[in-house]
Write a protein that holds these residues in place. Structure first.
Motif: not given
Length: 361
Positions: A145-148, A156, A122, A151-153
């Motif tokens: 497929n991790t997100k911050n 995004d 990220l 919830g942004e990929g």
């Protein structure tokens, strides 16, 4: 106690400074003096020596530290950043490659999130560090497929931060198909050709053995026939039997002569065909070697400003810290885009090395 504490703090500073500057002699001195030095943390941010080396792209120092069994490769600093986070924070893709070669780098460490909820991937995407993203893609187990915390990929984050090159890479990786190196397919064909040659040799050897057995059997049959005729004619006429025996012997000699000629002709054909196959195989292997040499030619370094490759005859300039820029960007940017030091002059050693690699002397 306070005096010893101050001395200990100074030792930590010297140890971390050696890792930061690549002072191998001082580093080896500390490692040989006290085995606990390998995981000593700096008080300001809580970083380990491995993180310090990763922040300044000290690859040899990292390899020395990674050679230690007591190294805590999963350690994090006060912000929850691991050594992979530090490498991505400072855009050192080569450090990611060195860490990826260590068996202790598991998928859990690759996908570890810091206190801000960010993985190393990220951070690389957010900062637009394409070399770091590409190097992380080589590691098996990275979560794409991790997100911050929002919830942004990955896509995004790249889109919101206007990282066009990262976004293009993610889309290409998502929809593209992996390219299979033609070297493997051609190598397999050469192995099959060699195997076919061996099968042909085996078949010719089998046919030769069958021919020898057939020849022996025919000779034995002819001898039996000759003996039976001799017995019969011995009873009737000795002279007639001698003539007939002579005739049969001549026929046997002629037969053996013809048989030998056929065998020689067959062996000659075998030699010619084998020579043609071997010559063809040698030519194909030489052609393959030329193509392999072309394939494995290493890529030229990229300019950190325009992200374009810098193969010969590109003019390459450098700052005092050794960071490279192409001649086009040097005219536009007066200072190094990485360390903000002024760009001093030509990196002639790097240009000479690239000319040697790309055979552009």
């Amino acid at each position: 106690f306070y005096k010893r504490l101050k001395m200990f703090d100074n030792a930590i500073r010297k140890f971390h400074y050696a890792c930061q500057t690549g002072n191998v002699s001082v580093l080896k001195f500390f490692l040989a003096k006290d085995v606990k030095n390998v995981n000593l943390r700096f008080a300001e941010h809580g970083e380990t020596p491995l993180m310090t080396a990763a922040s300044d792209n000290q690859l040899y120092v990292m390899r020395l530290l990674l050679a230690r069994d007591d190294l805590d490769i999963a350690a994090t600093d006060n912000d929850g950043d691991s050594c992979l986070h530090w490498a991505c924070h400072y855009g050192n893709a080569s450090c990611i490659a060195v860490l990826g070669q260590d068996m202790r780098i598991t998928s859990r460490i690759m996908n570890m999130k810091n206190c801000s909820g960010q993985t190393a991937l990220l951070i690389a995407v957010q900062n637009g560090l394409l070399p770091c993203v590409e190097e992380l893609a080589k590691l098996e187990g990275v979560d794409w497929n991790t997100k911050n915390k929002k919830g942004e990929g990955l896509e995004d984050i790249a889109r919101s931060n206007n990282k066009v090159n990262i976004l293009k890479y993610l889309e290409k990786r998502k929809f593209g198909t992996p390219v299979v190196a033609p070297v493997i397919t051609r190598a397999k064909k050469f192995k099959e050709a060699a195997k076919n040659i061996q099968v042909l040799d085996d078949n010719l050897e089998v046919k030769n053995k069958v021919l020898v057995r057939q020849q022996t059997r025919e000779i034995e049959e002819l001898d039996e026939k000759l003996e039976s005729i001799k017995i019969v004619f011995d009873q009737k006429q000795t002279n007639e039997l001698e003539k007939l025996t002579k005739k049969l012997k001549e026929e046997r000699v002629e037969f053996m002569k013809n048989l030998g000629q056929q065998k020689n002709a067959l062996n000659e054909i075998h030699k010619i065909e084998s020579s043609k196959l071997k010559d063809s195989y040698i030519l194909e292997m030489k052609d393959m070697e030329d193509k392999i040499i072309t394939i494995v030619t290493p890529p030229a370094p990229e300019c950190p400003v325009c992200l374009e490759s810098m193969p010969p005859p590109t003019k390459i300039f450098t700052c005092p810290n050794g960071h490279l820029e192409c001649g086009t960007c040097k005219e536009k940017v007066a200072k190094c885009s990485i360390c903000m030091e002024p760009v001093m002059g030509r990196a002639t050693a790097m240009e000479q090395m690239l000319r040697t690699i790309f055979n552009k002397e």
